[in-house]
Design a protein around this motif. Structure first.
Motif, short mmCIF file in Angstrom:
data_model
loop_
_atom_site.label_atom_id
_atom_site.label_comp_id
_atom_site.label_asym_id
_atom_site.label_seq_id
_atom_site.Cartn_x
_atom_site.Cartn_y
_atom_site.Cartn_z
N THR A 129 0.92 -1.28 0.02
CA THR A 129 -0.08 -0.19 -0.15
C THR A 129 0.94 1.34 0.17
O THR A 129 2.25 1.28 -0.06
CB THR A 129 -1.03 -0.05 1.03
N CYS A 130 0.32 2.45 -0.10
CA CYS A 130 0.86 3.59 -0.37
C CYS A 130 1.88 3.41 -1.39
O CYS A 130 2.92 4.10 -1.48
CB CYS A 130 1.59 4.07 0.85
N ASN A 131 1.47 3.02 -2.59
CA ASN A 131 2.19 3.09 -3.82
C ASN A 131 2.20 4.37 -4.32
O ASN A 131 1.29 5.35 -4.15
CB ASN A 131 1.60 2.02 -4.58
N LEU A 132 2.66 4.39 -5.49
CA LEU A 132 2.65 5.65 -6.47
C LEU A 132 2.02 5.44 -7.83
O LEU A 132 2.28 4.51 -8.27
CB LEU A 132 4.11 6.25 -6.47
N CYS A 133 1.01 6.05 -7.93
CA CYS A 133 0.50 6.09 -9.36
C CYS A 133 0.07 7.87 -10.01
O CYS A 133 0.63 8.57 -9.09
CB CYS A 133 -0.91 5.49 -9.33
N THR A 134 0.53 7.86 -11.11
CA THR A 134 0.68 9.02 -11.76
C THR A 134 -0.36 9.38 -12.99
O THR A 134 0.22 9.33 -13.87
CB THR A 134 2.01 9.21 -12.28
N PRO A 135 -1.66 9.78 -12.78
CA PRO A 135 -2.65 10.10 -13.61
C PRO A 135 -2.05 11.75 -14.16
O PRO A 135 -2.21 12.59 -13.44
CB PRO A 135 -3.72 10.18 -12.75
N ILE A 151 3.97 2.39 -9.28
CA ILE A 151 5.26 1.67 -9.03
C ILE A 151 4.75 1.31 -7.47
O ILE A 151 4.43 2.00 -6.73
CB ILE A 151 6.57 2.46 -8.81
N ASN A 152 5.25 0.00 -7.15
CA ASN A 152 4.67 -0.71 -5.72
C ASN A 152 5.80 0.36 -4.73
O ASN A 152 7.09 0.43 -5.04
CB ASN A 152 4.78 -2.05 -5.73
N SER A 153 5.17 0.33 -3.45
CA SER A 153 6.23 0.69 -2.40
C SER A 153 6.85 -0.40 -1.71
O SER A 153 6.39 -1.56 -2.27
CB SER A 153 5.38 1.35 -1.37
N GLN A 154 7.63 -0.27 -0.74
CA GLN A 154 8.14 -1.42 0.14
C GLN A 154 7.22 -1.74 1.32
O GLN A 154 7.73 -2.04 2.28
CB GLN A 154 9.51 -0.96 0.60
N LYS A 182 4.99 4.99 10.51
CA LYS A 182 6.30 6.03 10.59
C LYS A 182 7.44 5.58 9.63
O LYS A 182 8.46 6.21 9.61
CB LYS A 182 6.89 5.80 11.89
N ASP A 183 7.07 4.64 8.99
CA ASP A 183 8.13 3.71 7.99
C ASP A 183 8.02 4.45 6.61
O ASP A 183 7.03 4.26 5.92
CB ASP A 183 7.98 2.34 7.89
N THR A 184 9.01 4.91 6.01
CA THR A 184 8.96 5.59 4.62
C THR A 184 8.95 4.35 3.82
O THR A 184 9.85 3.37 3.84
CB THR A 184 10.09 6.17 4.45
N VAL A 185 8.00 4.13 2.81
CA VAL A 185 8.18 3.16 1.96
C VAL A 185 8.27 3.37 0.25
O VAL A 185 8.41 2.59 -0.46
CB VAL A 185 6.63 2.41 1.94
N ILE A 186 8.18 4.82 0.10
CA ILE A 186 8.71 5.17 -1.12
C ILE A 186 8.82 6.81 -1.18
O ILE A 186 8.10 7.43 -0.53
CB ILE A 186 7.67 4.82 -2.31
N SER A 187 9.81 7.17 -1.96
CA SER A 187 10.16 8.44 -2.40
C SER A 187 10.33 8.84 -3.69
O SER A 187 11.12 7.99 -4.37
CB SER A 187 11.53 8.90 -1.28
#
Length: 255
Positions: A129-135, A151-154, A182-187
Motif C-alpha cells: 500500500t501507499c504505492n505511487l500512481c501518476t495520472p 510503482i509499488n512501495s516497500q 512512521k516507515d518511509t515506503v517510497i520517495s
C-alpha cells in the motif's frame, strides 16, 4: 519548539469543506450519496449504484497546499461494487498536488495529480500500500524521469478490514515521501505534469513538464467501499526555507 499544529480536514461531522467530482456528473453532485458521513467516519459507499460503470469519484478539500505533512487513516470494508474493474478491488487513494476540480472535464476519469495509492490485501497475496500512481504526471526517481503509471512501495500487506495509517510528506515541487505509520515506503522528486492515464483532459490545464509546486488533496472512489476516520495536515510552508526546522517539525509530529 512548540508542538506542530494539526489542521483537521475531515471534521467527523460533515463535508462542508469538501467538493465532490464524480465522472459523468457535474461538479458538486454527490451521485447516489457516494461520499457520506456516518458514525464519525467519511464513508465511500455504492448502495445507490446498479453498476459502477467507471464512475470514478474524488472528494476534494477546498484549500490547496504546497508544503505539508498529511495523515490519513483508512480501512477497506465489504464487497466491491458490481461493475468495478478487477484492479480496483480494495483500491483507493489520496491524490496529492491535484488540479483544481473546477478545471476537470465532466467525463474526466481522474484529476491530474500524484496518487498515494491505497491497496488492501486480498487474504493471500502480497499487496503493498501507499504505492505511487501518476495520472497525467511524472516524477523523478534515481535521477531519471519515471514514466510508468504505477510503482509499488516497500510496505507490508494489510489484509482484512484493519485500520491503516498513511503519512505523506509533500515538499512543494522538491520531493514527496509516502509512509505507512512512521516507515518511509517510497520517495520521489520533482513531481510534474506529463504522460497519460487521465482522459479526457483540458489541454490548457495539462501543460506537460510543468512542476507541481502545490495543489489540492482528494480522496478516491474507485468501486470498493472504504472508510476514512482521520484526515489531517500540518502546514510546513512557513518552514520551507529552513530544512532543519522543517525536518524537526515532521519528526516531532510523527512521534
Amino acid at each position: 519548539m512548540n508542538q506542530p499544529s494539526w489542521i483537521t480536514l475531515f471534521n467527523g461531522k460533515d463535508l462542508n469543506d469538501w467538493t465532490v467530482k464524480i465522472r459523468t456528473h457535474d461538479l458538486g453532485e454527490n451521485f447516489a450519496n457516494t461520499f457520506r458521513v456516518e458514525d464519525g467516519l467519511l464513508k465511500v459507499r455504492y448502495d445507490g449504484y446498479s453498476s459502477f460503470d467507471q464512475q470514478y469519484g474524488h472528494i476534494f478539500f477546498n484549500t490547496p497546499f504546497s508544503y505539508y505533512l498529511l495523515k490519513v487513516e483508512y480501512r477497506f470494508v465489504g464487497d466491491q461494487c458490481p461493475g468495478g474493474e478487477g484492479w480496483a478491488i480494495r483500491n483507493s487513494g489520496a491524490m496529492l498536488h491535484s488540479q483544481d476540480p473546477r478545471t476537470m472535464l465532466k467525463d474526466q476519469d481522474f484529476p491530474i495529480s500524484i496518487e498515494g495509492q491505497f491497496l488492501g490485501g486480498n487474504g493471500k497475496d502480497k499487496r503493498s500500500t501507499c504505492n505511487l500512481c501518476t495520472p497525467g504526471t511524472h516524477v523523478v526517481m534515481t535521477d531519471s524521469l519515471f514514466t510508468p503509471h504505477c510503482i509499488n512501495s516497500q510496505s507490508e500487506t494489510y489484509h482484512g478490514d484493519q485500520w491503516v495509517t498513511a503519512h505523506f510528506i509533500v515538499l512543494g515541487a522538491e520531493e514527496v515521501h509516502h509512509l505507512v505509520g512512521k516507515d518511509t515506503v517510497i520517495s520521489y522528486y520533482q513531481p510534474q505534469i506529463g504522460g497519460g492515464n487521465v482522459a479526457p483532459v483540458d489541454s490548457d490545464v495539462k501543460i506537460d513538464g510543468k512542476l507541481l509546486e502545490s495543489g489540492y488533496i482528494s480522496l478516491q472512489s474507485e468501486s470498493h467501499p472504504i472508510d476514512f476516520r482521520k484526515v489531517a495536515l500540518i502546514d510546513l510552508s512557513s518552514s520551507k526555507d529552513d530544512r532543519k526546522k522543517l525536518e524537526e517539525l515532521v519528526k516531532k509530529a510523527l512521534k
